[in-house]
Scaffold this motif. Structure first.
Motif, PDB file in Angstrom:
ATOM      1  N   VAL A  50      76.908  22.046  59.310  1.00 29.55           N
ATOM      2  CA  VAL A  50      76.564  21.971  58.059  1.00 29.55           C
ATOM      3  C   VAL A  50      77.635  21.737  57.119  1.00 29.55           C
ATOM      4  CG1 VAL A  50      74.601  22.384  56.362  1.00 29.55           C
ATOM      5  CG2 VAL A  50      74.739  22.498  58.670  1.00 29.55           C
ATOM      6  N   ASN A  51      78.169  20.323  56.834  1.00 29.26           N
ATOM      7  CA  ASN A  51      79.031  20.323  55.492  1.00 29.26           C
ATOM      8  C   ASN A  51      77.940  18.983  54.882  1.00 29.26           C
ATOM      9  OD1 ASN A  51      82.033  21.387  56.520  1.00 29.26           O
ATOM     10  ND2 ASN A  51      80.848  19.566  58.385  1.00 29.26           N
ATOM     11  N   THR A  52      78.696  19.445  53.560  1.00 27.47           N
ATOM     12  CA  THR A  52      78.240  18.891  52.664  1.00 27.47           C
ATOM     13  C   THR A  52      79.315  18.243  51.241  1.00 27.47           C
ATOM     14  OG1 THR A  52      76.145  18.192  50.858  1.00 27.47           O
ATOM     15  CG2 THR A  52      77.273  20.217  51.051  1.00 27.47           C
ATOM     16  N   ASP A  53      79.166  17.331  50.416  1.00 30.21           N
ATOM     17  CA  ASP A  53      80.456  17.221  49.565  1.00 30.21           C
ATOM     18  C   ASP A  53      79.504  16.977  48.446  1.00 30.21           C
ATOM     19  OD1 ASP A  53      78.485  14.800  48.719  1.00 30.21           O
ATOM     20  OD2 ASP A  53      80.141  13.361  49.556  1.00 30.21           O
ATOM     21  N   ARG A  54      78.971  17.983  48.666  1.00 32.71           N
ATOM     22  CA  ARG A  54      78.028  18.540  46.903  1.00 32.71           C
ATOM     23  C   ARG A  54      78.212  19.946  46.555  1.00 32.71           C
ATOM     24  NH1 ARG A  54      72.626  18.871  47.269  1.00 32.71           N
ATOM     25  NH2 ARG A  54      72.417  19.371  45.480  1.00 32.71           N
ATOM     26  N   ALA A  55      79.283  20.504  47.838  1.00 30.89           N
ATOM     27  CA  ALA A  55      79.518  22.006  47.799  1.00 30.89           C
ATOM     28  C   ALA A  55      81.388  21.385  47.997  1.00 30.89           C
ATOM     29  CB  ALA A  55      79.386  22.934  48.377  1.00 30.89           C
ATOM     30  N   PRO A  56      82.360  22.629  47.576  1.00 33.53           N
ATOM     31  CA  PRO A  56      83.662  22.630  48.079  1.00 33.53           C
ATOM     32  C   PRO A  56      83.907  22.541  49.541  1.00 33.53           C
ATOM     33  CG  PRO A  56      83.045  24.556  46.762  1.00 33.53           C
ATOM     34  CD  PRO A  56      81.393  23.791  46.909  1.00 33.53           C
ATOM     35  N   GLN A  70      81.445  25.591  56.054  1.00 34.73           N
ATOM     36  CA  GLN A  70      79.696  25.718  55.102  1.00 34.73           C
ATOM     37  C   GLN A  70      78.705  26.828  55.591  1.00 34.73           C
ATOM     38  OE1 GLN A  70      79.537  21.668  53.373  1.00 34.73           O
ATOM     39  NE2 GLN A  70      80.879  22.157  51.742  1.00 34.73           N
ATOM     40  N   ALA A  71      78.444  26.268  57.119  1.00 35.76           N
ATOM     41  CA  ALA A  71      77.684  26.565  57.441  1.00 35.76           C
ATOM     42  C   ALA A  71      77.747  26.089  58.374  1.00 35.76           C
ATOM     43  CB  ALA A  71      76.333  26.341  57.106  1.00 35.76           C
ATOM     44  N   LYS A  72      76.893  26.764  59.580  1.00 35.98           N
ATOM     45  CA  LYS A  72      76.363  26.852  61.059  1.00 35.98           C
ATOM     46  C   LYS A  72      75.109  26.710  60.810  1.00 35.98           C
ATOM     47  CE  LYS A  72      79.947  26.386  63.211  1.00 35.98           C
ATOM     48  NZ  LYS A  72      80.669  25.899  64.230  1.00 35.98           N
ATOM     49  N   LEU A  73      74.334  26.264  61.996  1.00 34.70           N
ATOM     50  CA  LEU A  73      72.666  25.916  61.765  1.00 34.70           C
ATOM     51  C   LEU A  73      72.905  26.328  63.817  1.00 34.70           C
ATOM     52  CD1 LEU A  73      69.970  26.002  60.584  1.00 34.70           C
ATOM     53  CD2 LEU A  73      70.323  23.133  61.510  1.00 34.70           C
ATOM     54  N   ALA A  74      72.279  27.434  63.951  1.00 33.32           N
ATOM     55  CA  ALA A  74      72.017  27.755  65.447  1.00 33.32           C
ATOM     56  C   ALA A  74      70.577  28.195  65.273  1.00 33.32           C
ATOM     57  CB  ALA A  74      72.076  29.009  65.949  1.00 33.32           C
ATOM     58  N   ARG A 121      83.860  24.017  42.156  1.00 32.64           N
ATOM     59  CA  ARG A 121      82.510  22.301  41.582  1.00 32.64           C
ATOM     60  C   ARG A 121      83.459  21.451  42.927  1.00 32.64           C
ATOM     61  NH1 ARG A 121      82.688  20.202  35.984  1.00 32.64           N
ATOM     62  NH2 ARG A 121      82.439  18.212  37.109  1.00 32.64           N
ATOM     63  N   ALA A 122      82.338  21.301  43.908  1.00 26.81           N
ATOM     64  CA  ALA A 122      82.805  19.779  44.345  1.00 26.81           C
ATOM     65  C   ALA A 122      83.372  19.291  44.551  1.00 26.81           C
ATOM     66  CB  ALA A 122      81.952  19.627  44.616  1.00 26.81           C
ATOM     67  N   ASP A 123      84.026  18.758  43.392  1.00 24.62           N
ATOM     68  CA  ASP A 123      85.450  17.962  43.735  1.00 24.62           C
ATOM     69  C   ASP A 123      86.809  18.579  42.817  1.00 24.62           C
ATOM     70  OD1 ASP A 123      84.761  18.235  40.456  1.00 24.62           O
ATOM     71  OD2 ASP A 123      84.243  16.424  39.995  1.00 24.62           O
ATOM     72  N   GLY A 124      86.317  19.355  43.003  1.00 20.73           N
ATOM     73  CA  GLY A 124      87.641  20.292  42.333  1.00 20.73           C
ATOM     74  C   GLY A 124      88.093  20.404  40.717  1.00 20.73           C
ATOM     75  N   ALA A 125      87.374  19.829  40.158  1.00 21.49           N
ATOM     76  CA  ALA A 125      87.638  20.015  39.146  1.00 21.49           C
ATOM     77  C   ALA A 125      86.878  20.867  38.328  1.00 21.49           C
ATOM     78  CB  ALA A 125      86.443  18.849  37.742  1.00 21.49           C
ATOM     79  N   PRO A 126      88.088  21.661  37.554  1.00 18.84           N
ATOM     80  CA  PRO A 126      87.589  23.038  36.842  1.00 18.84           C
ATOM     81  C   PRO A 126      86.279  23.058  35.915  1.00 18.84           C
ATOM     82  CG  PRO A 126      89.394  21.941  35.453  1.00 18.84           C
ATOM     83  CD  PRO A 126      89.092  20.933  36.414  1.00 18.84           C
ATOM     84  N   ASP A 145      75.036  27.689  42.954  1.00 25.57           N
ATOM     85  CA  ASP A 145      74.454  25.939  43.174  1.00 25.57           C
ATOM     86  C   ASP A 145      75.228  25.557  44.109  1.00 25.57           C
ATOM     87  OD1 ASP A 145      73.184  26.093  40.859  1.00 25.57           O
ATOM     88  OD2 ASP A 145      74.620  25.073  39.657  1.00 25.57           O
ATOM     89  N   ASN A 146      76.245  25.514  44.431  1.00 27.91           N
ATOM     90  CA  ASN A 146      77.559  25.528  46.138  1.00 27.91           C
ATOM     91  C   ASN A 146      76.435  26.132  47.303  1.00 27.91           C
ATOM     92  OD1 ASN A 146      79.472  24.330  44.313  1.00 27.91           O
ATOM     93  ND2 ASN A 146      80.453  26.306  45.246  1.00 27.91           N
ATOM     94  N   MET A 147      75.380  27.480  47.136  1.00 22.76           N
ATOM     95  CA  MET A 147      75.010  27.878  48.569  1.00 22.76           C
ATOM     96  C   MET A 147      73.929  26.833  48.026  1.00 22.76           C
ATOM     97  SD  MET A 147      72.971  31.166  48.812  1.00 22.76           S
ATOM     98  CE  MET A 147      72.172  31.133  46.672  1.00 22.76           C
ATOM     99  N   LEU A 148      73.343  26.509  47.176  1.00 21.51           N
ATOM    100  CA  LEU A 148      72.188  25.895  47.454  1.00 21.51           C
ATOM    101  C   LEU A 148      72.544  24.893  47.914  1.00 21.51           C
ATOM    102  CD1 LEU A 148      69.855  27.013  44.073  1.00 21.51           C
ATOM    103  CD2 LEU A 148      69.393  27.719  46.294  1.00 21.51           C
ATOM    104  N   ALA A 149      73.304  23.635  47.704  1.00 23.35           N
ATOM    105  CA  ALA A 149      73.931  23.037  48.013  1.00 23.35           C
ATOM    106  C   ALA A 149      73.879  22.713  49.341  1.00 23.35           C
ATOM    107  CB  ALA A 149      74.791  21.965  47.066  1.00 23.35           C
ATOM    108  N   VAL A 150      74.419  23.895  50.081  1.00 25.12           N
ATOM    109  CA  VAL A 150      74.410  23.564  51.503  1.00 25.12           C
ATOM    110  C   VAL A 150      73.708  23.736  52.253  1.00 25.12           C
ATOM    111  CG1 VAL A 150      75.728  25.130  53.484  1.00 25.12           C
ATOM    112  CG2 VAL A 150      77.251  24.516  51.663  1.00 25.12           C
ATOM    113  N   LEU A 151      72.342  24.929  51.526  1.00 26.28           N
ATOM    114  CA  LEU A 151      71.628  25.010  51.930  1.00 26.28           C
ATOM    115  C   LEU A 151      70.665  23.588  52.220  1.00 26.28           C
ATOM    116  CD1 LEU A 151      69.068  27.017  52.466  1.00 26.28           C
ATOM    117  CD2 LEU A 151      67.975  27.576  50.880  1.00 26.28           C
ATOM    118  N   GLU A 152      70.574  22.731  50.788  1.00 32.27           N
ATOM    119  CA  GLU A 152      69.589  21.581  51.051  1.00 32.27           C
ATOM    120  C   GLU A 152      69.920  20.755  51.736  1.00 32.27           C
ATOM    121  OE1 GLU A 152      70.157  17.810  47.686  1.00 32.27           O
ATOM    122  OE2 GLU A 152      68.678  20.008  47.227  1.00 32.27           O
ATOM    123  N   ALA A 153      71.889  21.020  52.198  1.00 31.92           N
ATOM    124  CA  ALA A 153      72.049  19.659  53.173  1.00 31.92           C
ATOM    125  C   ALA A 153      71.574  20.177  54.324  1.00 31.92           C
ATOM    126  CB  ALA A 153      73.843  19.268  53.047  1.00 31.92           C
ATOM    127  N   ALA A 154      71.384  21.300  54.874  1.00 33.81           N
ATOM    128  CA  ALA A 154      70.849  21.667  56.204  1.00 33.81           C
ATOM    129  C   ALA A 154      68.985  21.587  56.390  1.00 33.81           C
ATOM    130  CB  ALA A 154      71.035  22.740  56.564  1.00 33.81           C
TER     131      ALA A 154
END
Length: 141
Positions: A7-13, A21-25, A38-43, A58-67
């Motif tokens: 699982v990959n999303t551009d909403r997390a770094p 970012q994650a594995k779905l088994a 931040r996903a875009d690398g900005a400070p 928020d990063n964790m939740l973005a990966v969760l949502e992407a799955a």
């Protein structure tokens, strides 16, 4: 290993090392440790503990949502925080971000984290059978 999806999303770094970012088994989602980046690398707007905790969650939740998951699908969360004195502040941010969801949780005070960050969080979720991972990639590992 068969039937494992990356699982990959551009909403997390993007991962900075040899991991994803994650594995779905099956229905089980394993989210890698998320730092307050931040996903875009900005400070971040500031380096306060609360700001870092919000971003890592928020990063964790973005990966969760992407799955295809929601906070209610979280089963287990582990948070690594620098300094036990930050525990109450972490708990406030965590409760605000997760709302009514109450997964099993461990908070581990540590002396330091990579890059000098103050919080890192990983998680395990069990997704509904009909959950789809729109940004997932098939993987054979």
């Amino acid at each position: 290993m068969s039937n494992v999806i990356t699982v990959n999303t551009d909403r997390a770094p993007s991962p900075a090392g040899h991991y994803v970012q994650a594995k779905l088994a099956g229905q089980h989602l394993y989210i890698s440790g998320q730092l307050p980046i931040r996903a875009d690398g900005a400070p971040l707007p500031d380096d306060r503990f609360e700001t870092q905790a919000e971003q890592a969650i928020d990063n964790m939740l973005a990966v969760l949502e992407a799955a295809g998951g929601t906070p209610d699908d979280l089963i287990r969360v582990t948070a690594y925080i620098v300094g036990v004195s930050n525990w109450p502040r972490f708990n406030q941010v965590y409760a605000a971000r997760l709302g009514e969801a109450r997964p099993a949780r461990t908070v581990v005070p540590v002396p330091e984290l990579h890059y000098g960050y103050l919080v890192e969080i990983d998680a395990v979720a069990v997704l509904a059978q009909d959950a789809s991972a729109p940004q997932a990639e098939n993987s054979s590992d």
